[in-house]
Design a protein around this motif. Structure first.
Motif, PDB file in Angstrom:
ATOM      1  N   MET A  83     -13.845 -18.792 -11.371  1.00 34.99           N
ATOM      2  CA  MET A  83     -15.267 -18.937 -11.030  1.00 34.99           C
ATOM      3  C   MET A  83     -16.123 -18.307 -12.123  1.00 34.99           C
ATOM      4  N   GLY A  84     -17.075 -19.053 -12.644  1.00 35.17           N
ATOM      5  CA  GLY A  84     -17.908 -18.554 -13.743  1.00 35.17           C
ATOM      6  C   GLY A  84     -19.045 -17.662 -13.260  1.00 35.17           C
ATOM      7  N   ILE A  85     -19.722 -17.051 -14.209  1.00 31.35           N
ATOM      8  CA  ILE A  85     -20.882 -16.198 -13.917  1.00 31.35           C
ATOM      9  C   ILE A  85     -22.055 -16.771 -14.708  1.00 31.35           C
ATOM     10  N   ARG A  86     -23.225 -16.839 -14.072  1.00 28.98           N
ATOM     11  CA  ARG A  86     -24.389 -17.293 -14.833  1.00 28.98           C
ATOM     12  C   ARG A  86     -25.597 -16.397 -14.574  1.00 28.98           C
ATOM     13  N   PHE A  87     -26.154 -15.884 -15.648  1.00 32.91           N
ATOM     14  CA  PHE A  87     -27.421 -15.153 -15.576  1.00 32.91           C
ATOM     15  C   PHE A  87     -28.511 -16.156 -15.944  1.00 32.91           C
ATOM     16  N   LEU A 105     -22.576 -17.044  -9.085  1.00 34.15           N
ATOM     17  CA  LEU A 105     -21.114 -16.978  -9.216  1.00 34.15           C
ATOM     18  C   LEU A 105     -20.627 -18.372  -8.868  1.00 34.15           C
ATOM     19  N   GLY A 106     -20.064 -19.067  -9.837  1.00 35.84           N
ATOM     20  CA  GLY A 106     -19.786 -20.488  -9.639  1.00 35.84           C
ATOM     21  C   GLY A 106     -21.113 -21.175  -9.352  1.00 35.84           C
ATOM     22  N   ASP A 107     -21.135 -21.986  -8.298  1.00 31.84           N
ATOM     23  CA  ASP A 107     -22.380 -22.690  -7.951  1.00 31.84           C
ATOM     24  C   ASP A 107     -23.240 -21.879  -7.000  1.00 31.84           C
ATOM     25  N   ARG A 108     -22.737 -20.735  -6.595  1.00 33.77           N
ATOM     26  CA  ARG A 108     -23.383 -19.983  -5.527  1.00 33.77           C
ATOM     27  C   ARG A 108     -24.434 -19.027  -6.093  1.00 33.77           C
ATOM     28  N   HIS A 152     -20.612  -6.417  -1.094  1.00 31.56           N
ATOM     29  CA  HIS A 152     -19.314  -6.689  -0.468  1.00 31.56           C
ATOM     30  C   HIS A 152     -19.120  -8.151  -0.119  1.00 31.56           C
ATOM     31  N   ARG A 153     -20.175  -8.960  -0.219  1.00 26.47           N
ATOM     32  CA  ARG A 153     -20.006 -10.385   0.077  1.00 26.47           C
ATOM     33  C   ARG A 153     -19.905 -11.242  -1.182  1.00 26.47           C
ATOM     34  N   ARG A 154     -19.740 -10.576  -2.335  1.00 25.07           N
ATOM     35  CA  ARG A 154     -19.695 -11.350  -3.586  1.00 25.07           C
ATOM     36  C   ARG A 154     -18.275 -11.637  -4.074  1.00 25.07           C
ATOM     37  N   GLY A 155     -17.262 -11.006  -3.465  1.00 17.80           N
ATOM     38  CA  GLY A 155     -15.881 -11.296  -3.873  1.00 17.80           C
ATOM     39  C   GLY A 155     -15.556 -10.857  -5.282  1.00 17.80           C
ATOM     40  N   ILE A 156     -16.029  -9.668  -5.635  1.00 16.72           N
ATOM     41  CA  ILE A 156     -15.888  -9.179  -7.008  1.00 16.72           C
ATOM     42  C   ILE A 156     -15.032  -7.920  -7.033  1.00 16.72           C
ATOM     43  N   GLY A 157     -14.231  -7.742  -8.093  1.00 16.04           N
ATOM     44  CA  GLY A 157     -13.544  -6.474  -8.318  1.00 16.04           C
ATOM     45  C   GLY A 157     -14.259  -5.739  -9.429  1.00 16.04           C
TER      46      GLY A 157
END
Ligand code: ADP
Length: 348
Positions: free
Chosen positions: A1-5, A61-64, A72-77
Motif C-alpha cells: 500500500m502506497g503513501i501519498r502526501f 494510504l493507498g486510496d484511503r 490506531h485505525r491506520r494499520g501502520i507499524g
C-alpha cells in the motif's frame, strides 16, 4: 500500500514546519526522508502516523484518505529512535502489545510474535526484560513489535541513531534483509545520515527548512543533483562559481569542457564536482592552487586547495609523500564527472 502526501502543511503556533509537501511513495518502496535536523522530516512521518494534524492538505494510504483517522485505525507499524519498549514487560509481551490492543486471537498472537522474533533474530530472548538487552537488541525488539501487526506501511524514525557506529552498519544490513523478506511493506525512513539513505532507499526525498528540495533515486541525486543543497547534503560536493561559455565554462582562468545545455552564454552558474572525482596532478580540466589544509583519513588524503578565490576539496588515495601546506599543486577532473547547476538554486 502506497503513501501519498497531498499538499500537507503542518504548523506549530503559526510556525510552518512542513510546507505543502507533495510526495508519493509507491507500494513496497523504501523512501528515505533525508535532511538536516529541524527540516520537518519527523513531522511528515507523524502526519502519516496520525500524531499530528495537518493545517492543510491530505494524507492517503493507498486510496484511503486517512487524514481524519486516529493512529490506531491506520494499520501502520512505527519504530522510533529510543526503542520505547515497556520496561516491565518481557520481550514477547512487548511484541504482542499491538496485537492484544487489536484483540487478536491468542493462538494467532503466539504465531505472529514467534514469527516477528524469528525475523529479527530475537527468538532466543523472548522471556527477557528490556533492561537485560543491549541497545541493538532492544531496537530489534522494537522492530519485531512493529512487524507483528503485519503492517502495510512501516515508519522508521532515525531507528539507528542511538546505536554505535559498528552496530549501526550491522543493523543497516539487517533492515535491508528484512525488506527483501517483506517486499510488499512500504517503508518511510527518516534519517539525517546520507549513508543510511543511500544504502537503504529506493528513492530519497531531500528536506530543507520545511520544504521538499529534491526527490529521486540515490544514483540520480548523487550523479546529477539539480540543486546545490542536495549536491552538498548527499555526498559532499565542490560548488564552484563559473561563467558559462559555449560548450564550456570558465573557472578562474581555466576553461572546462562541460555540457552547458539550457544555460545562456555569459550567465553565472555553479559547477558541482565530487571531491573523490578530483585527481592530483596534470590532466584535463586543470585547477592550480595552493594547499591550505591536509587531512589524512586512512585510505585517503583530503586536500583543501585555494584556487582563484575558491576552496576546492579533493579526496585522493593515500599519498606516500603528501604535499606540504603552502605547496602549489594542480588538480584535474573529467568533464563527465562534473554537473552544471543554474545559479540561484543554492538553498542559502
Ligand atoms: P526533523 O525531523 O527534520 O529534525 P522535525 O519535524 O522534528 O524536524 O521538526 C521540524 C520543526 O518543528 C523544528 O523546528 C521543531 O523544533 C518544530 N517542532 C517539532 N515538533 C514540535 C512541537 N510539538 N511543538 C512545536 N514545535 C515543534
Amino acid at each position: 500500500m502506497g503513501i501519498r502526501f497531498d499538499g500537507v502543511t503542518v504548523a506549530y503556533d503559526g510556525n510552518v514546519v512542513l510546507d505543502a509537501l507533495d510526495l508519493t511513495v509507491a507500494p513496497g518502496e523504501v523512501m528515505a526522508l533525508l535532511g538536516p535536523s529541524g527540516s520537518g522530516k519527523t513531522t511528515a512521518l507523524r502526519a502519516v502516523a496520525g500524531f499530528v494534524r495537518p493545517a492543510a492538505g491530505r494524507v492517503f494510504l493507498g486510496d484511503r484518505d486517512v487524514t481524519d483517522l486516529p493512529p490506531h485505525r491506520r494499520g501502520i507499524g512505527m519504530v522510533v529512535q529510543q526503542y520505547a519498549l515497556f520496561p516491565h514487560l518481557r520481550v514477547e509481551d512487548n511484541v504482542a502489545f499491538g496485537l492484544r490492543a487489536r484483540k487478536t486471537a491468542k493462538a494467532e498472537i503466539r504465531t505472529r510474535v514467534a514469527e516477528a522474533l524469528e525475523m529479527t533474530g530475537m527468538a532466543a530472548y523472548a522471556r527477557r526484560h528490556p533492561r537485560e538487552l543491549s541497545g541493538g537488541q532492544q531496537q530489534r525488539v522494537a522492530i519485531a513489535r512493529a512487524l507483528a501487526v503485519r503492517p502495510d506501511v512501516l515508519l522508521l524514525d532515525e531507528p539507528l541513531s542511538a546505536l554505535d557506529a559498528r552496530l549501526r552498519s550491522g543493523m543497516l544490513a539487517e533492515l535491508a534483509r528484512l525488506h527483501r523478506e517483506l517486499p510488499d511493506v512500504t517503508i518511510l525512513y527518516v534519517t539525517h545520515d546520507q549513508v543510511e539513505a543511500l544504502t537503504l532507499a529506493d528513492r530519497i526525498a531531500v528536506m530543507d527548512r520545511a520544504r521538499l528540495r529534491a526527490c529521486g533515486t540515490p544514483r540520480e541525486l548523487y550523479r546529477a543533483p539539480t540543486d546545490a543543497f542536495t549536491a552538498s547534503f548527499v555526498g559532499g560536493a565542490n560548488l564552484l562559481p563559473v561563467t558559462v561559455g559555449t560548450g564550456a565554462v570558465v573557472l578562474g582562468d581555466a576553461e572546462i569542457a562541460v555540457g552547458t545545455a539550457g544555460i545562456a552564454p555569459g550567465a553565472q552558474a555553479t559547477l558541482c564536482v565530487r571531491p573523490h572525482l578530483i585527481g592530483l596532478g596534470d590532466g584535463p580540466n586543470r585547477i592550480t592552487g595552493t594547499v591550505s589544509e591536509i587531512q589524512w583519513r586512512g585510505a585517503t588524503h583530503r586536500l583543501y586547495v585555494e584556487a582563484g578565490g575558491h576552496r576546492v576539496m579533493a579526496d585522493v588515495r593515500e599519498l606516500r609523500e603528501p604535499p606540504a601546506l603552502g605547496d602549489e599543486v594542480t588538480l584535474h577532473f573529467a568533464a563527465e564527472d562534473a554537473a552544471l547547476l543554474p545559479a540561484g538554486v543554492s538553498g542559502d
